[in-house]
Design a protein around this motif. Structure first.
Motif, PDB file in Angstrom:
ATOM      1  N   GLY A  66      10.648  30.894 -51.099  1.00 11.65           N
ATOM      2  CA  GLY A  66      10.001  29.989 -50.156  1.00 11.65           C
ATOM      3  C   GLY A  66       9.751  30.680 -48.841  1.00 11.65           C
ATOM      4  N   ASP A  67       8.887  30.085 -48.042  1.00  6.62           N
ATOM      5  CA  ASP A  67       8.508  30.680 -46.761  1.00  6.62           C
ATOM      6  C   ASP A  67       8.623  29.647 -45.647  1.00  6.62           C
ATOM      7  OD1 ASP A  67       7.687  32.944 -48.235  1.00  6.62           O
ATOM      8  OD2 ASP A  67       5.690  32.081 -48.524  1.00  6.62           O
ATOM      9  N   VAL A  68       9.117  30.076 -44.497  1.00  7.96           N
ATOM     10  CA  VAL A  68       9.024  29.269 -43.288  1.00  7.96           C
ATOM     11  C   VAL A  68       7.595  29.404 -42.756  1.00  7.96           C
ATOM     12  CG1 VAL A  68       9.856  28.941 -40.930  1.00  7.96           C
ATOM     13  CG2 VAL A  68      11.448  29.599 -42.741  1.00  7.96           C
ATOM     14  N   ALA A  69       6.955  28.289 -42.482  1.00  7.18           N
ATOM     15  CA  ALA A  69       5.596  28.289 -41.947  1.00  7.18           C
ATOM     16  C   ALA A  69       5.628  27.785 -40.518  1.00  7.18           C
ATOM     17  CB  ALA A  69       4.691  27.382 -42.790  1.00  7.18           C
ATOM     18  N   VAL A  90       0.253  19.053 -29.561  1.00  8.92           N
ATOM     19  CA  VAL A  90       1.229  18.821 -30.622  1.00  8.92           C
ATOM     20  C   VAL A  90       0.515  18.455 -31.918  1.00  8.92           C
ATOM     21  CG1 VAL A  90       3.161  17.395 -31.350  1.00  8.92           C
ATOM     22  CG2 VAL A  90       2.979  18.114 -28.961  1.00  8.92           C
ATOM     23  N   ALA A  91      -0.456  17.529 -31.824  1.00  6.41           N
ATOM     24  CA  ALA A  91      -1.185  17.108 -33.015  1.00  6.41           C
ATOM     25  C   ALA A  91      -1.955  18.278 -33.625  1.00  6.41           C
ATOM     26  CB  ALA A  91      -2.133  15.965 -32.665  1.00  6.41           C
ATOM     27  N   ALA A  92      -2.511  19.152 -32.763  1.00  7.55           N
ATOM     28  CA  ALA A  92      -3.246  20.307 -33.279  1.00  7.55           C
ATOM     29  C   ALA A  92      -2.319  21.269 -34.015  1.00  7.55           C
ATOM     30  CB  ALA A  92      -3.957  21.028 -32.128  1.00  7.55           C
ATOM     31  N   ALA A  93      -1.112  21.463 -33.500  1.00  5.27           N
ATOM     32  CA  ALA A  93      -0.152  22.332 -34.188  1.00  5.27           C
ATOM     33  C   ALA A  93       0.190  21.773 -35.568  1.00  5.27           C
ATOM     34  CB  ALA A  93       1.111  22.500 -33.343  1.00  5.27           C
ATOM     35  N   PHE A  94       0.348  20.449 -35.666  1.00  6.09           N
ATOM     36  CA  PHE A  94       0.608  19.831 -36.966  1.00  6.09           C
ATOM     37  C   PHE A  94      -0.563  20.051 -37.921  1.00  6.09           C
ATOM     38  CE2 PHE A  94       3.527  16.348 -35.026  1.00  6.09           C
ATOM     39  CZ  PHE A  94       4.534  17.278 -34.908  1.00  6.09           C
ATOM     40  N   ALA A  95      -1.807  19.817 -37.417  1.00  2.75           N
ATOM     41  CA  ALA A  95      -2.991  19.919 -38.277  1.00  2.75           C
ATOM     42  C   ALA A  95      -3.171  21.336 -38.818  1.00  2.75           C
ATOM     43  CB  ALA A  95      -4.235  19.475 -37.507  1.00  2.75           C
ATOM     44  N   VAL A 102       0.944  22.863 -45.819  1.00  2.00           N
ATOM     45  CA  VAL A 102       2.349  22.705 -45.440  1.00  2.00           C
ATOM     46  C   VAL A 102       2.522  21.419 -44.644  1.00  2.00           C
ATOM     47  CG1 VAL A 102       4.258  23.674 -44.102  1.00  2.00           C
ATOM     48  CG2 VAL A 102       2.758  25.180 -45.407  1.00  2.00           C
ATOM     49  N   GLN A 103       3.490  20.610 -45.050  1.00  4.40           N
ATOM     50  CA  GLN A 103       3.799  19.395 -44.321  1.00  4.40           C
ATOM     51  C   GLN A 103       4.787  19.720 -43.199  1.00  4.40           C
ATOM     52  OE1 GLN A 103       2.160  16.794 -44.942  1.00  4.40           O
ATOM     53  NE2 GLN A 103       3.143  15.101 -43.882  1.00  4.40           N
ATOM     54  N   PRO A 104       4.475  19.393 -41.921  1.00  2.40           N
ATOM     55  CA  PRO A 104       5.403  19.700 -40.822  1.00  2.40           C
ATOM     56  C   PRO A 104       6.746  18.997 -41.019  1.00  2.40           C
ATOM     57  CG  PRO A 104       3.233  19.097 -39.983  1.00  2.40           C
ATOM     58  CD  PRO A 104       3.237  18.768 -41.439  1.00  2.40           C
ATOM     59  N   MET A 105       7.823  19.708 -40.729  1.00  2.00           N
ATOM     60  CA  MET A 105       9.159  19.124 -40.815  1.00  2.00           C
ATOM     61  C   MET A 105       9.874  19.100 -39.467  1.00  2.00           C
ATOM     62  SD  MET A 105      11.228  22.200 -42.807  1.00  2.00           S
ATOM     63  CE  MET A 105      12.873  21.632 -42.410  1.00  2.00           C
ATOM     64  N   VAL A 160       2.048  23.052 -21.815  1.00  2.00           N
ATOM     65  CA  VAL A 160       2.760  22.610 -23.006  1.00  2.00           C
ATOM     66  C   VAL A 160       2.526  23.606 -24.135  1.00  2.00           C
ATOM     67  CG1 VAL A 160       3.134  20.730 -24.634  1.00  2.00           C
ATOM     68  CG2 VAL A 160       2.381  20.218 -22.305  1.00  2.00           C
ATOM     69  N   ASP A 161       3.598  24.187 -24.638  1.00  2.00           N
ATOM     70  CA  ASP A 161       3.551  25.080 -25.797  1.00  2.00           C
ATOM     71  C   ASP A 161       4.223  24.371 -26.967  1.00  2.00           C
ATOM     72  OD1 ASP A 161       2.452  27.660 -24.662  1.00  2.00           O
ATOM     73  OD2 ASP A 161       4.166  27.354 -23.336  1.00  2.00           O
ATOM     74  N   SER A 162       3.471  24.170 -28.043  1.00  2.00           N
ATOM     75  CA  SER A 162       3.971  23.438 -29.210  1.00  2.00           C
ATOM     76  C   SER A 162       4.009  24.362 -30.414  1.00  2.00           C
ATOM     77  CB  SER A 162       3.060  22.238 -29.520  1.00  2.00           C
ATOM     78  OG  SER A 162       2.877  21.424 -28.379  1.00  2.00           O
ATOM     79  N   VAL A 163       5.150  24.408 -31.074  1.00  4.88           N
ATOM     80  CA  VAL A 163       5.299  25.182 -32.309  1.00  4.88           C
ATOM     81  C   VAL A 163       5.746  24.221 -33.404  1.00  4.88           C
ATOM     82  CG1 VAL A 163       6.541  27.028 -33.482  1.00  4.88           C
ATOM     83  CG2 VAL A 163       5.875  27.303 -31.085  1.00  4.88           C
ATOM     84  N   ALA A 164       4.896  24.052 -34.410  1.00  2.00           N
ATOM     85  CA  ALA A 164       5.236  23.212 -35.558  1.00  2.00           C
ATOM     86  C   ALA A 164       5.852  24.091 -36.645  1.00  2.00           C
ATOM     87  CB  ALA A 164       3.995  22.506 -36.092  1.00  2.00           C
ATOM     88  N   ILE A 165       6.893  23.582 -37.287  1.00  2.00           N
ATOM     89  CA  ILE A 165       7.645  24.335 -38.297  1.00  2.00           C
ATOM     90  C   ILE A 165       7.616  23.567 -39.607  1.00  2.00           C
ATOM     91  CG2 ILE A 165       9.895  25.351 -38.854  1.00  2.00           C
ATOM     92  CD1 ILE A 165      10.487  25.160 -35.785  1.00  2.00           C
TER      93      ILE A 165
END
Length: 682
Positions: A66-69, A90-95, A102-105, A160-165
């Motif tokens: 598996g991979d961390v995205a 934030v929404a753009a990072a999710f999209a 990949v579904q954001p967790m 604002v810096d957003s990182v989605a994982i």
């Protein structure tokens, strides 16, 4: 430089329409990504790293199926009242994650802003933070890292810096996407169920290329993925004199859309699949065999650019990596600052500093528990959270880093410090650093000096990443526009990822009688520190000395000591210096865990305020049981890391020699209430 590259590709002077189109495809933020330093970050191949086209989404392989995205988005907001824009990042990072299946967790977010001095400004900042936390709760995604940095230099600006994982399952990684071909159609799918649309397209056997869109260059990933092919864009209306205005009509919404390249014969089926989930499909154009980017509805109205002009990297001779001569001025030395008359009062005042006060009230506004996956809460982790990956049991640690005051003094050194501090924070939890995600925001992009400082910062980020063998999974840059706040500091918003092979080391003191040890060398370095800026209102001089070798040696000692289970607690020595790190170790215990005091020495070889508050790098404060102190000393000695026993855990009082003796009850009252007091609630 942009126009010179365009005219070199055209082999003739460019028309006004061609110039305008070039600027649409290559805005200032995109150009920073083309600088040699940025290319060194995002183009270097690594065996365990994969990057999606466009450099805003990346994957880190954990080697166990598996991979961390991760995806990243950076925004500069000059009007905090316009909060819908604040949520967009934030929404753009999710999209962007959804676009690659990949579904954001979880989310990691860093907010830099000014220090409001009036009630309206405080209310605006509070409202923005409340709205952000409400939005994230509504999305159902845990916020495993949330940092708030306040500095007067930002004025009313919010960065604002957003990182989605997320987590990419092996089946998703194995899905081979088709290679774009001439004649394929480019479409945008917009809606709230994009993950389901993508899943059903795969289930129906429809071949496609899915790509994220971006806020600054919406089609960056498309251009990166089509190789030597071209792009034929057909807006519904087109003004030959203003082709960029026509392109705005087909700009995909980065917060709720993904881009698909599909065979022309499959467009109707894609539209039907999208409609099932209430999503809309818009046709943007086609992939062409001609290596040009064409905008227009017919030959008489077309504006055409050579694709190579947009795609080729920007080489700028003489890239600046040395400190900027136009910085704050002469070095700030300790002798320039008067020594406090009352050190107990000095510590009380430092605890009230907005960037040193407890963030407990801020964290509590977010849902920080990712189901049962959160192993370490970010508040208790001192800027570090830990998540257990689905199905594998592997634990991934995420650390926040980025001090804009150091980058204001020297962008190159400031970004080096940001990387070092993030790596050090991971090491104090026992995590091995694996990758970084970079968000870089800066002031007015039309200002040559600001762009030069941004270049220097990216060069520092590149060199520090290479020093730690850190691949950059994703990188984004966000400048303020020409009419916006020109004084926004060059701002690093970094997330560093690491892996844990054992339970994380926690940062709070555990047992009375445990030995407290300072690892690393202390110097009388106060320039850029919270002590100089907040206590003495002085922001000048050169940032602390950076020694990559010392940082790597310290991290080896910390991770080995964690693996050998020698450590009771560990904490990075960062903002506020040794004194604040010890206060945090005393007071940051989770609920129902008793707080512990400490008795510590004052180093007689240094001025007391430097010993307490200077922010020399490559340091950590740890506690060990007496039986393990010798083993830790041996580890440090072998790695040539300075080892100094500075005290012991004891009672409910914090003592520094004869200068400070304060009860933990008083420290807790000040530390936990200072941020809400400054902002009028939070």
């Amino acid at each position: 430089m942009l126009l010179a590259r365009l005219e070199a590709a055209l082999d003739r002077p460019a028309s006004d329409a061609e110039r305008a189109l070039m600027l649409w495809f290559c805005p200032p933020a995109a150009e920073l990504r083309r600088l040699p330093a940025a290319r060194g970050l995002i183009a270097t191949p690594w065996s365990d790293v994969e990057r999606a086209p466009g450099a805003e989404v990346g994957f880190l392989s954990l080697g166990d199926g598996g991979d961390v995205a991760v995806s990243v988005d950076s925004r500069v907001h000059v009007d905090p009242a316009a909060f819908p824009d604040f949520r967009e990042g934030v929404a753009a990072a999710f999209a962007k994650l959804v676009a690659v299946g990949v579904q954001p967790m979880a989310l990691h977010v860093v907010v830099h802003g000014g220090l409001p001095e009036n009630s309206a400004g405080r209310e605006g900042l509070r409202s923005s933070l409340h709205a952000l936390s409400a939005f994230l709760r509504g999305e159902g995604v845990a916020t495993v890292g949330a940092e708030l940095c306040l500095d007067p230099e930002y004025g009313e600006t919010l960065v604002v810096d957003s990182v989605a994982i997320g987590w990419r399952e092996p089946a998703i990684a194995a899905q081979a996407q088709r290679v774009p071909q001439a004649g394929d159609r480019l479409v945008a799918v917009a809606g709230s169920s994009l993950h389901r649309v993508r899943r059903d397209l795969l289930g129906a056997g429809i071949a496609f290329v899915a790509l994220p869109t971006s806020s600054d260059v919406p089609l960056r990933a498309v251009i990166a993925s089509i190789g030597d092919l071209g792009l034929d864009l057909r807006p519904a209306a087109h003004d030959r004199a203003h082709p960029e205005a026509a392109l705005e009509r087909i700009r995909p919404d980065p917060t709720r859309s993904i881009l698909l390249i599909v065979p022309e014969s499959e467009v109707e089926r894609v539209a039907q699949t999208a409609a099932v989930h209430g999503a809309m499909l818009a046709s943007l154009g086609a992939i062409s065999a001609s290596p040009h980017i064409t905008v227009g509805t017919d030959a008489a109205q077309q504006t055409c650019l050579p694709a190579v002009a947009v795609r080729e990297p920007l080489d700028i001779p003489g890239e600046h990596t040395e400190p900027d001569d136009s910085g704050p001025g002469d070095d700030l030395r300790l002798d320039d600052l008067p020594e406090p008359e009352d050190y107990e009062e000095a510590l009380r005042r430092m605890l009230r500093a907005p960037n040193l006060a407890s963030r407990k009230a801020f964290y509590e506004r977010f849902d920080t528990w990712s189901g049962g996956a959160t192993v370490l809460h970010p508040d208790a982790g001192s800027g570090v959270a830990a998540l257990r990956t689905p199905g594998t049991g592997r634990v991934v640690a995420v650390a926040t880093s980025g001090n804009p005051r150091f980058t204001a003094l020297d962008p190159y050194v400031g970004f080096c410090i940001a990387v070092c501090e993030g790596v050090r924070r991971l090491a104090t939890r026992g995590a091995r650093h694996r990758a970084l995600v970079g968000g870089t925001s800066f002031g007015a992009s039309h200002d040559p000096q600001m762009r030069r400082r941004a270049e220097q910062g990216l060069a520092g980020l590149r060199d520090a990443a290479l020093a730690f063998a850190l691949p950059c999974l994703a990188l984004t840059t966000s400048p303020a526009g020409p009419d916006e706040h020109p004084a926004t500091p060059v701002t690093p918003g970094l997330a560093l990822l690491g892996t844990l092979d054992q339970a994380p080391v926690t940062p709070w003191f555990k047992e009375d009688g445990d030995v407290i040890v300072l690892l690393g060398r202390s110097r009388e370095e106060v320039a850029g520190s919270e002590y100089a800026a907040y206590y003495h209102a002085s922001v000048a001089g050169n940032p602390p000395w950076v020694d990559f070798g010392a940082e790597r040696a310290l991290c080896r000692v910390l991770t080995q000591a964690a693996a050998d289970r020698l450590l009771q607690s560990a904490r990075n020595v960062g903002p506020g210096g040794l004194a604040l790190s010890v206060v945090h170790a005393c007071c940051s215990t989770p609920a129902r865990v008793p707080v512990r005091g400490a008795r510590l020495i004052i180093d007689e070889g240094m001025r007391p305020d430097a010993w307490l508050f200077a922010e020399s790098q490559a340091r950590a404060v740890v506690s060990v049981s007496r039986k393990n102190a010798a083993a830790l000393h041996e580890l440090a000695q072998d790695a040539e890391v300075p080892f100094l026993q500075i005290g012991e855990v004891a009672g409910r009082v914090l003592e520094f020699g004869s200068l400070i003796g304060l009860t933990l009850d008083e420290l807790l009252d000040i530390w936990n209430g200072a941020l809400a007091e400054r902002l009028g609630g939070i």
